[in-house]
Design an enzyme around this catalytic site. Structure first.
Site, PDB file in Angstrom:
ATOM      1  N   LYS A  17       0.832  -1.216   0.000  1.00 37.81           N
ATOM      2  CA  LYS A  17       0.000   0.000   0.000  1.00 37.81           C
ATOM      3  C   LYS A  17       0.861   1.258   0.000  1.00 37.81           C
ATOM      4  CE  LYS A  17      -1.893  -0.852   4.002  1.00 37.81           C
ATOM      5  NZ  LYS A  17      -1.286  -2.115   4.448  1.00 37.81           N
ATOM      6  N   ARG A  92      -8.564   1.466   9.335  1.00 36.09           N
ATOM      7  CA  ARG A  92      -8.202   0.073   9.588  1.00 36.09           C
ATOM      8  C   ARG A  92      -9.240  -0.632  10.449  1.00 36.09           C
ATOM      9  NH1 ARG A  92      -2.408   0.745   8.859  1.00 36.09           N
ATOM     10  NH2 ARG A  92      -1.289  -1.222   8.980  1.00 36.09           N
ATOM     11  N   ARG A 133      12.041  -4.199   9.162  1.00 34.49           N
ATOM     12  CA  ARG A 133      11.725  -3.105  10.074  1.00 34.49           C
ATOM     13  C   ARG A 133      11.510  -3.684  11.467  1.00 34.49           C
ATOM     14  NH1 ARG A 133       6.812  -0.177   7.490  1.00 34.49           N
ATOM     15  NH2 ARG A 133       5.680  -1.400   9.034  1.00 34.49           N
TER      16      ARG A 133
HETATM   17  P1  B4P Z   1       4.775  -1.426   2.005  1.00 34.55           P
HETATM   18  O1  B4P Z   1       4.316  -0.651   0.856  1.00 34.55           O
HETATM   19  O2  B4P Z   1       5.697  -0.741   2.961  1.00 34.55           O
HETATM   20  O3  B4P Z   1       3.614  -2.070   2.918  1.00 34.55           O
HETATM   21  P2  B4P Z   1       2.365  -1.401   3.583  1.00 34.55           P
HETATM   22  O4  B4P Z   1       1.272  -2.366   3.307  1.00 34.55           O
HETATM   23  O5  B4P Z   1       2.165   0.002   3.180  1.00 34.55           O
HETATM   24  O6  B4P Z   1       2.738  -1.200   5.119  1.00 34.55           O
HETATM   25  P3  B4P Z   1       2.268  -1.898   6.407  1.00 34.55           P
HETATM   26  O7  B4P Z   1       0.817  -2.260   6.369  1.00 34.55           O
HETATM   27  O8  B4P Z   1       3.255  -2.985   6.636  1.00 34.55           O
HETATM   28  O9  B4P Z   1       2.457  -0.912   7.647  1.00 34.55           O
HETATM   29  P4  B4P Z   1       1.854   0.488   8.145  1.00 34.55           P
HETATM   30  O10 B4P Z   1       2.985   1.418   8.007  1.00 34.55           O
HETATM   31  O11 B4P Z   1       0.572   0.858   7.475  1.00 34.55           O
HETATM   32  O12 B4P Z   1       5.449  -2.721   1.381  1.00 34.55           O
HETATM   33  C1  B4P Z   1       5.990  -3.766   2.136  1.00 34.55           C
HETATM   34  C2  B4P Z   1       7.270  -4.331   1.506  1.00 34.55           C
HETATM   35  O13 B4P Z   1       6.971  -4.993   0.289  1.00 34.55           O
HETATM   36  C3  B4P Z   1       8.290  -3.264   1.139  1.00 34.55           C
HETATM   37  O14 B4P Z   1       9.560  -3.750   1.498  1.00 34.55           O
HETATM   38  C4  B4P Z   1       8.177  -3.103  -0.387  1.00 34.55           C
HETATM   39  O15 B4P Z   1       9.399  -2.775  -0.997  1.00 34.55           O
HETATM   40  C5  B4P Z   1       7.760  -4.486  -0.799  1.00 34.55           C
HETATM   41  N1  B4P Z   1       6.871  -4.459  -1.960  1.00 34.55           N
HETATM   42  C6  B4P Z   1       5.898  -3.554  -2.222  1.00 34.55           C
HETATM   43  N2  B4P Z   1       5.260  -3.864  -3.383  1.00 34.55           N
HETATM   44  C7  B4P Z   1       5.849  -5.037  -3.831  1.00 34.55           C
HETATM   45  C8  B4P Z   1       5.621  -5.883  -4.972  1.00 34.55           C
HETATM   46  N3  B4P Z   1       4.669  -5.610  -5.876  1.00 34.55           N
HETATM   47  N4  B4P Z   1       6.402  -6.985  -5.104  1.00 34.55           N
HETATM   48  C9  B4P Z   1       7.376  -7.285  -4.197  1.00 34.55           C
HETATM   49  N5  B4P Z   1       7.630  -6.509  -3.096  1.00 34.55           N
HETATM   50  C10 B4P Z   1       6.880  -5.404  -2.928  1.00 34.55           C
HETATM   51  O16 B4P Z   1       1.498   0.239   9.702  1.00 34.55           O
HETATM   52  C11 B4P Z   1       2.466  -0.053  10.711  1.00 34.55           C
HETATM   53  C12 B4P Z   1       1.823  -0.057  12.134  1.00 34.55           C
HETATM   54  O17 B4P Z   1       1.351   1.277  12.474  1.00 34.55           O
HETATM   55  C13 B4P Z   1       0.574  -0.930  12.334  1.00 34.55           C
HETATM   56  O18 B4P Z   1       0.898  -2.286  12.616  1.00 34.55           O
HETATM   57  C14 B4P Z   1      -0.115  -0.214  13.537  1.00 34.55           C
HETATM   58  O19 B4P Z   1       0.451  -0.564  14.786  1.00 34.55           O
HETATM   59  C15 B4P Z   1       0.147   1.245  13.269  1.00 34.55           C
HETATM   60  N6  B4P Z   1      -0.961   1.901  12.515  1.00 34.55           N
HETATM   61  C16 B4P Z   1      -0.849   2.471  11.272  1.00 34.55           C
HETATM   62  N7  B4P Z   1      -2.038   2.961  10.870  1.00 34.55           N
HETATM   63  C17 B4P Z   1      -2.936   2.688  11.861  1.00 34.55           C
HETATM   64  C18 B4P Z   1      -4.339   2.912  12.026  1.00 34.55           C
HETATM   65  N8  B4P Z   1      -5.072   3.510  11.083  1.00 34.55           N
HETATM   66  N9  B4P Z   1      -4.939   2.484  13.172  1.00 34.55           N
HETATM   67  C19 B4P Z   1      -4.239   1.897  14.125  1.00 34.55           C
HETATM   68  N10 B4P Z   1      -2.910   1.649  14.047  1.00 34.55           N
HETATM   69  C20 B4P Z   1      -2.256   2.024  12.914  1.00 34.55           C
END
Ligand code: B4P
Length: 186
Positions: A17, A92, A133
């Site tokens: 995302k 979320r 991370r």
């Molecule tokens: P990302 O793009 O970093 O993944 P994400 O889904 O955005 O992030 P995530 O859900 O893990 O965490 P968030 O910060 O929202 O990609 C992941 C990896 O995959 C990267 O290394 C990337 O390079 C790789 N990748 C991407 N696309 C790819 C592809 N097509 N093929 C191969 N590799 C690929 O949340 C972190 C924490 O913050 C939560 O656990 C919670 O504690 C808190 N939080 C955040 N928002 C919240 C909310 N609204 N309510 C409550 N808590 C919240």
């Protein structure tokens, strides 16, 4: 396409995302707003918010809805978000979806679409471990996936009912996933 785009990216942790939000934001001329990044910045700065959320994040749990409502209300109230945004990681939970609806209603705005980026769990675990991370150890990622299934997955039906949901298979290259998202919201 420039401005007046309001998208939510929904999906399990590590589905890409954040990666997609950045690309879409550049293309559409609106800010990418990641609640995960905002919370990690608060932790890095050692602010009151950061101290409050640090242990919650590292356990894989969600920060409470009231705290998140404050964070998001303040961020969406800034000038750069007036003409649109790509929201990554919020809402979320169902209460967060209701908070977002009420924030938007007050400014007479509405969402254009909610994009579900879906990826199989085994791939999510290997991506997370590769990212390395502090909240990405195998145990924590399993907990985050459990929390996703329990608290966030119900949003799929919520947005289906509102005819806003667009489903995208996120198990492909970053460029291909981006093309699929652009097709889904066109
Ligand atoms: P990302 O793009 O970093 O993944 P994400 O889904 O955005 O992030 P995530 O859900 O893990 O965490 P968030 O910060 O929202 O990609 C992941 C990896 O995959 C990267 O290394 C990337 O390079 C790789 N990748 C991407 N696309 C790819 C592809 N097509 N093929 C191969 N590799 C690929 O949340 C972190 C924490 O913050 C939560 O656990 C919670 O504690 C808190 N939080 C955040 N928002 C919240 C909310 N609204 N309510 C409550 N808590 C919240």
């Amino acid at each position: 396409m420039a401005g007046d785009t309001r998208l939510v990216l929904l999906g399990p942790p590590g589905s890409g995302k954040g990666t997609q939000a950045e690309i879409l934001a550049q293309r559409m001329g609106v800010p990418a707003i990641s609640t995960g990044d905002m919370l990690r910045e608060a932790v890095a700065e050692g602010s009151d918010l950061g101290r409050q959320v640090e242990s919650i994040m590292s356990s894989g749990a969600l920060v409470d809805d009231d705290t998140m409502a404050e964070v998001v209300r303040e961020r969406l109230g800034r000038q750069d978000a007036a003409k649109g945004f790509i929201l990554d990681g919020y809402p979320r939970t169902l209460p967060q979806a209701e908070t977002l609806e009420s924030i938007l209603q007050r400014s007479g705005a509405e969402l254009d679409a909610v994009v579900l980026v879906d990826v199989p769990e085994e791939e999510l675990i290997s991506r997370a471990v590769a990212r390395g991370r502090s909240d990405d150890s195998a145990d924590v990622i399993r907990e985050r996936l459990r929390v996703y299934r329990e608290k966030t997955r119900p949003l799929v039906e919520h947005y289906q009912e509102r005819r806003l949901l667009r489903e995208v298979d996120g198990y492909a290259s970053i460029e291909e996933v981006n093309r699929r998202i652009l097709d889904a919201v066109a």
